[in-house]
Design a protein around this motif. Structure first.
Motif, PDB file in Angstrom:
ATOM      1  N   GLU A 125      -9.775  -4.130   2.280  1.00  0.00           N
ATOM      2  CA  GLU A 125     -10.302  -3.587   1.032  1.00  0.00           C
ATOM      3  C   GLU A 125      -9.497  -2.366   0.592  1.00  0.00           C
ATOM      4  O   GLU A 125      -9.028  -2.324  -0.531  1.00  0.00           O
ATOM      5  CB  GLU A 125     -11.785  -3.243   1.220  1.00  0.00           C
ATOM      6  CG  GLU A 125     -12.446  -2.624   0.018  1.00  0.00           C
ATOM      7  CD  GLU A 125     -12.764  -3.617  -1.091  1.00  0.00           C
ATOM      8  OE1 GLU A 125     -12.802  -3.190  -2.240  1.00  0.00           O
ATOM      9  OE2 GLU A 125     -12.933  -4.815  -0.792  1.00  0.00           O
ATOM     10  N   ILE A 126      -9.348  -1.395   1.500  1.00  0.00           N
ATOM     11  CA  ILE A 126      -8.600  -0.183   1.175  1.00  0.00           C
ATOM     12  C   ILE A 126      -7.135  -0.527   0.915  1.00  0.00           C
ATOM     13  O   ILE A 126      -6.519  -0.015  -0.022  1.00  0.00           O
ATOM     14  CB  ILE A 126      -8.735   0.866   2.290  1.00  0.00           C
ATOM     15  CG1 ILE A 126     -10.172   1.390   2.330  1.00  0.00           C
ATOM     16  CG2 ILE A 126      -7.760   2.015   2.078  1.00  0.00           C
ATOM     17  CD1 ILE A 126     -10.479   2.326   3.468  1.00  0.00           C
ATOM     18  N   GLU A 127      -6.588  -1.418   1.726  1.00  0.00           N
ATOM     19  CA  GLU A 127      -5.200  -1.843   1.562  1.00  0.00           C
ATOM     20  C   GLU A 127      -4.981  -2.463   0.184  1.00  0.00           C
ATOM     21  O   GLU A 127      -3.989  -2.199  -0.482  1.00  0.00           O
ATOM     22  CB  GLU A 127      -4.830  -2.841   2.668  1.00  0.00           C
ATOM     23  CG  GLU A 127      -3.359  -3.093   2.793  1.00  0.00           C
ATOM     24  CD  GLU A 127      -2.619  -1.950   3.458  1.00  0.00           C
ATOM     25  OE1 GLU A 127      -1.402  -1.929   3.335  1.00  0.00           O
ATOM     26  OE2 GLU A 127      -3.246  -1.076   4.080  1.00  0.00           O
ATOM     27  N   GLY A 128      -5.923  -3.283  -0.256  1.00  0.00           N
ATOM     28  CA  GLY A 128      -5.833  -3.901  -1.577  1.00  0.00           C
ATOM     29  C   GLY A 128      -5.871  -2.871  -2.695  1.00  0.00           C
ATOM     30  O   GLY A 128      -5.147  -2.992  -3.683  1.00  0.00           O
ATOM     31  N   LYS A 129      -6.708  -1.852  -2.533  1.00  0.00           N
ATOM     32  CA  LYS A 129      -6.787  -0.792  -3.537  1.00  0.00           C
ATOM     33  C   LYS A 129      -5.495   0.006  -3.588  1.00  0.00           C
ATOM     34  O   LYS A 129      -5.038   0.388  -4.667  1.00  0.00           O
ATOM     35  CB  LYS A 129      -7.976   0.123  -3.256  1.00  0.00           C
ATOM     36  CG  LYS A 129      -9.313  -0.532  -3.556  1.00  0.00           C
ATOM     37  CD  LYS A 129     -10.458   0.399  -3.308  1.00  0.00           C
ATOM     38  CE  LYS A 129     -11.772  -0.314  -3.621  1.00  0.00           C
ATOM     39  NZ  LYS A 129     -12.923   0.565  -3.415  1.00  0.00           N
ATOM     40  N   LYS A 130      -4.900   0.242  -2.425  1.00  0.00           N
ATOM     41  CA  LYS A 130      -3.644   0.980  -2.392  1.00  0.00           C
ATOM     42  C   LYS A 130      -2.531   0.172  -3.060  1.00  0.00           C
ATOM     43  O   LYS A 130      -1.697   0.729  -3.767  1.00  0.00           O
ATOM     44  CB  LYS A 130      -3.249   1.319  -0.954  1.00  0.00           C
ATOM     45  CG  LYS A 130      -4.051   2.440  -0.363  1.00  0.00           C
ATOM     46  CD  LYS A 130      -3.560   2.782   1.024  1.00  0.00           C
ATOM     47  CE  LYS A 130      -4.351   3.924   1.617  1.00  0.00           C
ATOM     48  NZ  LYS A 130      -3.879   4.266   2.969  1.00  0.00           N
TER      49      LYS A 130
END
Length: 98
Positions: free
Chosen positions: A1-6
């Motif tokens: 999730e965080i990786e996708g946002k980054k």
């Protein structure tokens, strides 16, 4: 999730940096973010833009060389390291880089 946002943030920041082409700070931050999310080719692109604006930026050159090594671009890495060694002949870290 965080990786996708980054990764999404990387794309948005890339668009912003493209619009403000001459901002070295944007390209430096983008290169760092791209490296952080594993987008090494994108990081190289951003470093290329940064180095076009600041060709003597040793930190950017060093990061560029490191990425080339990671990607197996050994001749490109060697070329970048040679230019760093030329500008700083006493730099032991560059001189002894594999």
């Amino acid at each position: 999730e965080i990786e996708g946002k980054k990764k999404k943030a990387l794309q948005l920041f890339l668009m912003a940096a493209t619009l403000s082409k001459r901002d070295e700070g944007h390209w430096r931050r983008l290169a760092s973010l791209a490296t952080e999310v594993g987008e090494s080719e994108q990081a190289l692109f951003c470093l290329g833009k940064l180095l076009a604006l600041a060709p003597d930026d040793e930190d950017a050159l060093w990061e560029q060389a490191q990425l080339h090594v990671q990607l197996g671009h050994h001749r490109k890495a060697s070329s970048v390291l040679a230019s760093l060694l030329h500008s700083r002949p006493g730099n032991v870290e560059v001189a002894h880089h594999p």
